[in-house]
Write an enzyme that holds these catalytic residues in place. Structure first.
Site, PDB file in Angstrom:
ATOM      1  CE1 TYR A 142      -3.251  -2.831   0.088  1.00 48.61           C
ATOM      2  CE2 TYR A 142      -3.769  -2.290   2.358  1.00 48.61           C
ATOM      3  CZ  TYR A 142      -3.990  -3.053   1.229  1.00 48.61           C
ATOM      4  OH  TYR A 142      -4.954  -4.032   1.251  1.00 48.61           O
TER       5      TYR A 142
ATOM      6  NE  ARG B  55     -11.136   4.385  -2.020  1.00 47.44           N
ATOM      7  CZ  ARG B  55     -11.085   3.286  -1.274  1.00 47.44           C
ATOM      8  NH1 ARG B  55     -11.294   2.102  -1.829  1.00 47.44           N
ATOM      9  NH2 ARG B  55     -10.820   3.348   0.015  1.00 47.44           N
TER      10      ARG B  55
HETATM   11  N1  LIG Z   1      -6.814  -7.935   0.251  1.00 48.36           N
HETATM   12  C1  LIG Z   1      -7.017  -7.117  -0.735  1.00 48.36           C
HETATM   13  O1  LIG Z   1      -6.667  -7.386  -1.886  1.00 48.36           O
HETATM   14  C2  LIG Z   1      -7.697  -5.801  -0.433  1.00 48.36           C
HETATM   15  C3  LIG Z   1      -8.203  -5.006  -1.475  1.00 48.36           C
HETATM   16  C4  LIG Z   1      -8.856  -3.822  -1.129  1.00 48.36           C
HETATM   17  C5  LIG Z   1      -8.986  -3.443   0.203  1.00 48.36           C
HETATM   18  N2  LIG Z   1      -8.459  -4.242   1.194  1.00 48.36           N
HETATM   19  C6  LIG Z   1      -8.542  -3.889   2.633  1.00 48.36           C
HETATM   20  O2  LIG Z   1      -9.851  -3.476   2.959  1.00 48.36           O
HETATM   21  C7  LIG Z   1      -9.825  -2.154   3.463  1.00 48.36           C
HETATM   22  C8  LIG Z   1     -11.083  -1.450   3.112  1.00 48.36           C
HETATM   23  O3  LIG Z   1     -11.229  -1.350   1.680  1.00 48.36           O
HETATM   24  P1  LIG Z   1     -11.980  -0.123   1.065  1.00 48.36           P
HETATM   25  O4  LIG Z   1     -11.290   1.146   1.490  1.00 48.36           O
HETATM   26  O5  LIG Z   1     -12.177  -0.371  -0.374  1.00 48.36           O
HETATM   27  O6  LIG Z   1     -13.393  -0.262   1.866  1.00 48.36           O
HETATM   28  P2  LIG Z   1     -14.743   0.469   1.922  1.00 48.36           P
HETATM   29  O7  LIG Z   1     -15.004   0.608   3.373  1.00 48.36           O
HETATM   30  O8  LIG Z   1     -15.724  -0.244   1.060  1.00 48.36           O
HETATM   31  O9  LIG Z   1     -14.522   1.924   1.267  1.00 48.36           O
HETATM   32  C9  LIG Z   1     -13.874   2.919   1.987  1.00 48.36           C
HETATM   33  C10 LIG Z   1     -14.026   4.286   1.318  1.00 48.36           C
HETATM   34  O10 LIG Z   1     -15.414   4.609   1.143  1.00 48.36           O
HETATM   35  C11 LIG Z   1     -15.637   5.976   1.514  1.00 48.36           C
HETATM   36  N3  LIG Z   1     -16.466   5.952   2.722  1.00 48.36           N
HETATM   37  C12 LIG Z   1     -16.358   5.092   3.783  1.00 48.36           C
HETATM   38  N4  LIG Z   1     -17.283   5.349   4.709  1.00 48.36           N
HETATM   39  C13 LIG Z   1     -18.002   6.391   4.254  1.00 48.36           C
HETATM   40  C14 LIG Z   1     -19.092   7.107   4.784  1.00 48.36           C
HETATM   41  N5  LIG Z   1     -19.600   6.788   5.970  1.00 48.36           N
HETATM   42  N6  LIG Z   1     -19.608   8.134   4.055  1.00 48.36           N
HETATM   43  C15 LIG Z   1     -19.083   8.452   2.848  1.00 48.36           C
HETATM   44  N7  LIG Z   1     -18.026   7.804   2.287  1.00 48.36           N
HETATM   45  C16 LIG Z   1     -17.490   6.785   2.987  1.00 48.36           C
HETATM   46  C17 LIG Z   1     -14.263   6.587   1.776  1.00 48.36           C
HETATM   47  O11 LIG Z   1     -13.714   7.050   0.547  1.00 48.36           O
HETATM   48  P3  LIG Z   1     -13.765   8.599   0.054  1.00 48.36           P
HETATM   49  O12 LIG Z   1     -14.074   9.481   1.230  1.00 48.36           O
HETATM   50  O13 LIG Z   1     -12.434   8.841  -0.525  1.00 48.36           O
HETATM   51  O14 LIG Z   1     -14.834   8.607  -0.998  1.00 48.36           O
HETATM   52  C18 LIG Z   1     -13.461   5.363   2.218  1.00 48.36           C
HETATM   53  O15 LIG Z   1     -12.065   5.510   2.062  1.00 48.36           O
HETATM   54  C19 LIG Z   1      -8.530  -1.554   2.868  1.00 48.36           C
HETATM   55  O16 LIG Z   1      -8.058  -0.452   3.571  1.00 48.36           O
HETATM   56  C20 LIG Z   1      -7.609  -2.737   2.987  1.00 48.36           C
HETATM   57  O17 LIG Z   1      -7.166  -2.868   4.317  1.00 48.36           O
HETATM   58  C21 LIG Z   1      -7.845  -5.404   0.880  1.00 48.36           C
END
Ligand SMILES: NC(=O)c1ccc[n+]([C@@H]2O[C@H](COP(=O)([O-])OP(=O)(O)OC[C@H]3O[C@@H](n4cnc5c(N)ncnc54)[C@H](OP(=O)(O)O)[C@@H]3O)[C@@H](O)[C@H]2O)c1
Length: 332
Positions: free
Chosen positions: A54, A228
């Site tokens: 990351y 994002r």
């Molecule tokens: N193993 C893998 O291959 C893999 C792949 C992807 C992720 N992951 C893990 O999973 C974690 C989470 O993934 P993700 O960030 O895609 O998850 P997510 O929780 O689906 O999306 C998070 C993003 O959504 C927006 N958001 C979240 N809560 C919100 C709210 N209450 N209101 C408005 N916008 C909101 C924010 O982005 P904005 O504010 O920028 O719009 C935030 O950064 C990663 O950090 C990582 O640790 C693992």
């Protein structure tokens, strides 16, 4: 915050965990990253997920600094290995050399002597599975890794690893980290049944579909500023979900969330937690308010009529094909 076992292991994890992909060391400034981690700790999150890759290793450094001074026994720190972190052929994959070197780098950046969970970030088709599992086992014996897991492996790959571990007496996998949300359910057909039988828990990522399930992306309109979708690093990953059919149906979830007194993000996180094979839902956040919003999904029970209404709204846009779980044919 409620806690669950990580698979059938003795380790307890917060059912909502905090992950720093795209955000730390990249989309958000260090101060905002620290505020998000502080909000997560204040809300009872104890489980933190990151990966060496990351932000080109910077995310682990930011998380290490943000968690410095917190009692280590009160945290579960997860990281991963596989994707390239340097220019050479041995700076990637799941060979003995790369796993060992990668872990040492992660421990240094995270400022810790051990990680609670070390995850193979994809399946490596160029390394014998025995070599990877033996190396993981050695790191467990050295006390540098407490549990081992995988990410986005197929049921067949997990099954093969368990057979080898049992035959050789290696430490068993306790978890898988797949993408899972109302929109992306590809683990349900094969990975979840095998995991239930074999004692692996799912630590699911992108439960809010990277922000799409908050409803803030509206059909026919440009993405909101600072989201994002407007970020140079994040925009590519979220793009596949930003089409009018998906966004129109997601808008129709709003009354379902409102009837329950939940925000859309809370409904999305609560939805993945209804699956008992899910040990934790990893949420990302670019602002501390998002963490405080999302954690309220802990402990929420969704009745079967609600789940049915969600399915009726989303209909054909839900992806269920287990063949969508793929690791690169060759190391990246
Ligand atoms: N193993 C893998 O291959 C893999 C792949 C992807 C992720 N992951 C893990 O999973 C974690 C989470 O993934 P993700 O960030 O895609 O998850 P997510 O929780 O689906 O999306 C998070 C993003 O959504 C927006 N958001 C979240 N809560 C919100 C709210 N209450 N209101 C408005 N916008 C909101 C924010 O982005 P904005 O504010 O920028 O719009 C935030 O950064 C990663 O950090 C990582 O640790 C693992």
């Amino acid at each position: 915050m409620e806690f669950r076992h990580l698979g059938r292991s003795g380790l307890m994890v917060s059912e909502i965990s905090y992950g720093n992909w795209i955000t730390h060391g990249s989309q958000v400034e260090e101060d905002a990253a620290k505020q998000c981690v502080r909000a997560a700790l204040d809300e009872g999150i104890t489980t933190f997920d990151t990966a060496d890759v990351y932000a080109g290793t910077k995310a682990e450094e930011v998380l290490g600094r943000a968690l410095a001074g917190v009692r280590r026994e009160s945290l579960e720190i997860f990281t991963k290995v596989y994707w390239a972190t340097g220019p050479g052929p041995n700076d990637r994959g799941l060979s003995r050399k790369h796993i060992t070197e990668a872990l040492h780098g992660s421990l240094r950046r995270l400022q810790t002597d051990y990680v609670d969970l070390y995850q193979a970030h994809r399946f490596d088709n160029e390394t014998p599975l025995e070599e990877t599992l033996k190396t993981f086992d050695d790191l467990v014996r050295q006390g540098k890794v407490l549990y081992v897991g995988v990410s986005e492996w197929t049921a067949d790959q997990i099954g093969r690893a368990l057979k080898i571990a049992d035959k050789m007496g290696f430490d068993r996998l306790v978890s898988n980290q797949p993408e899972y949300s109302m929109l992306w359910r590809v683990i349900e057909a094969e990975v979840v049944p095998l995991s239930e039988k074999e004692g692996l828990g799912q630590v699911v990522f992108s439960p809010i579909a990277q922000g799409v399930l908050t409803g803030k992306y509206r059909p026919g309109q440009p993405p909101p500023a600072g989201s994002r979708a407007t970020d140079p690093a994040g925009g590519n990953f979220i793009a596949r979900m930003l089409n009018d059919d998906v966004l129109t149906r997601v808008q129709q979830l709003e009354p379902i969330a409102a009837d329950l007194g939940l925000s859309m993000a809370q409904l999305a996180v609560a939805w993945v937690l209804q699956n008992p094979n899910v040990s934790s839902a990893i949420v990302g956040a670019s602002r501390p308010e998002q963490v405080r919003d999302n954690v309220k999904a802990s402990g929420v029970k969704l009745e079967s009529e609600v789940l049915k209404k969600i399915d009726d709204v989303l209909g054909p846009i839900v992806e269920r094909d287990p063949a969508k779980t793929v690791s690169p044919e060759r190391r990246p």
